[in-house]
Write a protein that holds these residues in place. Structure first.
Motif, PDB file in Angstrom:
ATOM      1  N   SER A  54       0.263   3.198 -14.003  1.00 39.25           N
ATOM      2  CA  SER A  54      -0.797   2.558 -13.232  1.00 39.25           C
ATOM      3  C   SER A  54      -0.313   1.225 -12.690  1.00 39.25           C
ATOM      4  CB  SER A  54      -2.034   2.359 -14.097  1.00 39.25           C
ATOM      5  OG  SER A  54      -1.725   1.562 -15.215  1.00 39.25           O
ATOM      6  N   ALA A  55      -0.949   0.771 -11.642  1.00 41.31           N
ATOM      7  CA  ALA A  55      -0.488  -0.412 -10.924  1.00 41.31           C
ATOM      8  C   ALA A  55      -0.419  -1.639 -11.812  1.00 41.31           C
ATOM      9  CB  ALA A  55      -1.395  -0.677  -9.729  1.00 41.31           C
ATOM     10  N   ARG A  56      -1.414  -1.845 -12.664  1.00 41.66           N
ATOM     11  CA  ARG A  56      -1.447  -3.051 -13.490  1.00 41.66           C
ATOM     12  C   ARG A  56      -1.651  -2.673 -14.944  1.00 41.66           C
ATOM     13  NH1 ARG A  56      -1.872  -7.564 -10.320  1.00 41.66           N
ATOM     14  NH2 ARG A  56      -2.554  -7.201  -8.216  1.00 41.66           N
TER      15      ARG A  56
ATOM     16  N   GLU B 211       0.831  -1.209   0.000  1.00 45.12           N
ATOM     17  CA  GLU B 211       0.000   0.000   0.000  1.00 45.12           C
ATOM     18  C   GLU B 211       0.863   1.256   0.000  1.00 45.12           C
ATOM     19  OE1 GLU B 211      -3.294   0.275  -0.450  1.00 45.12           O
ATOM     20  OE2 GLU B 211      -3.070  -1.873  -0.853  1.00 45.12           O
ATOM     21  N   THR B 212       1.969   1.204   0.726  1.00 42.18           N
ATOM     22  CA  THR B 212       2.894   2.339   0.741  1.00 42.18           C
ATOM     23  C   THR B 212       3.452   2.591  -0.657  1.00 42.18           C
ATOM     24  OG1 THR B 212       3.509   1.736   3.002  1.00 42.18           O
ATOM     25  CG2 THR B 212       4.941   3.286   1.858  1.00 42.18           C
ATOM     26  N   LEU B 213       3.832   1.519  -1.331  1.00 41.05           N
ATOM     27  CA  LEU B 213       4.373   1.634  -2.684  1.00 41.05           C
ATOM     28  C   LEU B 213       3.353   2.266  -3.629  1.00 41.05           C
ATOM     29  CD1 LEU B 213       6.693   0.974  -4.697  1.00 41.05           C
ATOM     30  CD2 LEU B 213       5.549  -1.216  -5.095  1.00 41.05           C
ATOM     31  N   LYS B 214       2.107   1.838  -3.533  1.00 44.80           N
ATOM     32  CA  LYS B 214       1.056   2.412  -4.378  1.00 44.80           C
ATOM     33  C   LYS B 214       0.969   3.924  -4.169  1.00 44.80           C
ATOM     34  CE  LYS B 214      -2.045  -1.602  -4.712  1.00 44.80           C
ATOM     35  NZ  LYS B 214      -3.364  -2.144  -4.302  1.00 44.80           N
TER      36      LYS B 214
ATOM     37  N   LYS C  52       2.331   9.485  -6.438  1.00 47.30           N
ATOM     38  CA  LYS C  52       2.726  10.871  -6.190  1.00 47.30           C
ATOM     39  C   LYS C  52       4.005  11.290  -6.902  1.00 47.30           C
ATOM     40  CE  LYS C  52       0.554  11.180  -1.630  1.00 47.30           C
ATOM     41  NZ  LYS C  52       0.775  11.344  -0.176  1.00 47.30           N
ATOM     42  N   ARG C  53       4.961  10.385  -7.035  1.00 44.54           N
ATOM     43  CA  ARG C  53       6.263  10.804  -7.579  1.00 44.54           C
ATOM     44  C   ARG C  53       7.013   9.613  -8.179  1.00 44.54           C
ATOM     45  NH1 ARG C  53       8.649  14.053  -4.570  1.00 44.54           N
ATOM     46  NH2 ARG C  53       7.087  14.420  -2.993  1.00 44.54           N
ATOM     47  N   SER C  54       7.962   9.917  -9.039  1.00 46.95           N
ATOM     48  CA  SER C  54       8.813   8.889  -9.643  1.00 46.95           C
ATOM     49  C   SER C  54      10.011   8.662  -8.730  1.00 46.95           C
ATOM     50  CB  SER C  54       9.274   9.333 -11.033  1.00 46.95           C
ATOM     51  OG  SER C  54       8.184   9.577 -11.874  1.00 46.95           O
ATOM     52  N   LEU C  55       9.842   7.778  -7.760  1.00 46.57           N
ATOM     53  CA  LEU C  55      10.877   7.539  -6.772  1.00 46.57           C
ATOM     54  C   LEU C  55      11.290   6.074  -6.800  1.00 46.57           C
ATOM     55  CD1 LEU C  55      12.463   8.832  -4.420  1.00 46.57           C
ATOM     56  CD2 LEU C  55      10.571   8.195  -2.909  1.00 46.57           C
TER      57      LEU C  55
END
Length: 352
Positions: A137-139, A64-67, A72-75
């Motif tokens: 996007s996630a998937r 969830e943290t990764l999502k 928010k940003r490209s980190l």
């Protein structure tokens, strides 16, 4: 200097990871966090270059943290995963979401033997500091297979006239997501088997293969020792094993071993490609995608030394880490340099 935020619910693990990373002069630990919520606050405050992120945490877990980070940003994020089946499945999902890479804890959530992966952790943080991250996007949606007629290629390759073909792919950092953008575009009618080396430790490649199989028309599986390779099937070398392919009674047969080689990677791209080089009667389509280092370059040279075959390298534009393809390109070995989203089309152009 690469500034890192270390996120883990265990104070012992935070301290150990911090100690390992700060032993390298190119890395500074900007701060630590005990859970995902705290990590998101610290990211805003400290603006780190890289995050190491534990998967299993209270309050907000790593996934969830990764999502939240990717939204928010490209980190660049490196997941720190326990070596369990559940841990492996979640890790593969995190690589899809946008994590650059992962490191497996050798013995569970609190690993007193974390020193075993010390050098791997440092190397991956250094690579992540140079990595390009796309907060997509996630998937990725399942995409229709590309037909040969739709494929375009600017390569200079002239077909060898061999009666049969095979495809061999080598990749490392960023590879799981890149494979997800290539394999689902291959049609089930593909008239060649596909052999894949993805640098990954034992315990994770089965989850990767299962996920890719779910998304693809071709059958994707973790390779097994002694099995016969079929056209339209994709065989991923198991983590911690080297894969070779040989001919037996006219059929391609996969062999696995844990022999140490000149490459520090196991599985090794060079090791697979070298075994394919001397196969007669086959045209080999070689693909090198995102990854640090140069594994695959010597193998491609060996393939071309024994028989002419097209070589496709992923372009810098789409690579997470432009290392392995760059080495192939700089050695003048690539017939085509393609964005990852064009690689499946290039493969279909070359297959009969």
């Amino acid at each position: 200097m690469i500034r890192v935020l270390v996120v883990d619910d265990s104070a012992f693990m935070r301290n150990m990871i911090t100690e390992f990373l700060t032993s390298n002069q190119q890395i500074a630990v900007a701060g630590t966090a005990r859970n995902g919520e705290e990590a998101l606050q610290k990211i805003e405050e400290l603006r780190p270059d890289v995050v190491t992120l534990d998967i299993e945490m209270p309050v907000m877990d790593g996934k969830e943290t990764l999502k939240n980070i990717m939204a928010k940003r490209s980190l660049p994020v490196i997941m720190v995963s326990s070596l369990t089946q559940r841990g492996a499945d979640i890790t593969i999902e995190c690589l899809e979401i946008g994590a650059v890479d992962f490191v497996g804890k050798p013995s569970g959530s609190i690993s007193f033997d974390l020193y075993k992966v010390r050098e791997e952790l440092i190397e991956k943080v250094l690579a992540a500091g140079r990595a390009k991250v796309n907060p997509a996007s996630a998937r990725l949606p399942k995409q229709a297979p590309l037909q040969t007629s739709a494929a375009k290629s600017g390569g200079r390759f002239i077909p060898s006239g061999a009666s049969k073909q095979l495809v061999c792919i080598g990749t490392s950092t960023g590879g799981p997501k890149a494979l997800q953008r290539v394999l689902p575009k291959l049609p089930r009618t593909l008239k060649a088997p596909v052999f894949v080396v993805q640098h990954m430790p034992a315990g994770f490649t089965a989850s990767l293969a299962n996920r890719l199989n779910h998304l693809s028309e071709v059958t994707v599986k973790e390779a097994e020792h002694g099995e016969r390779a079929k056209a339209g099937w994709v065989y991923i070398a198991p983590g911690g094993k080297n894969m070779t392919v040989h001919l037996a009674n006219g059929e391609l047969v996969i062999s696995l071993d844990d022999r140490d080689t000149g490459s520090r990677h196991k599985p090794s791209v060079d090791y697979l490609f070298n075994s394919l080089a001397t196969l007669t009667g086959f045209e080999k389509i070689a693909v090198i995608m995102t990854g640090m280092g140069s594994d695959g370059t010597e193998g491609v040279k060996n393939l071309l030394r024994h028989s002419r075959g097209p070589v496709i390298a992923e372009s810098e534009e789409s690579c997470v880490v432009f290392g392995m393809p760059k080495a192939v390109i700089n050695n003048g070995l690539a017939d085509d340099v393609k964005h990852v989203d064009e690689i499946a089309a290039a493969i279909m152009t070359y297959t009969k």
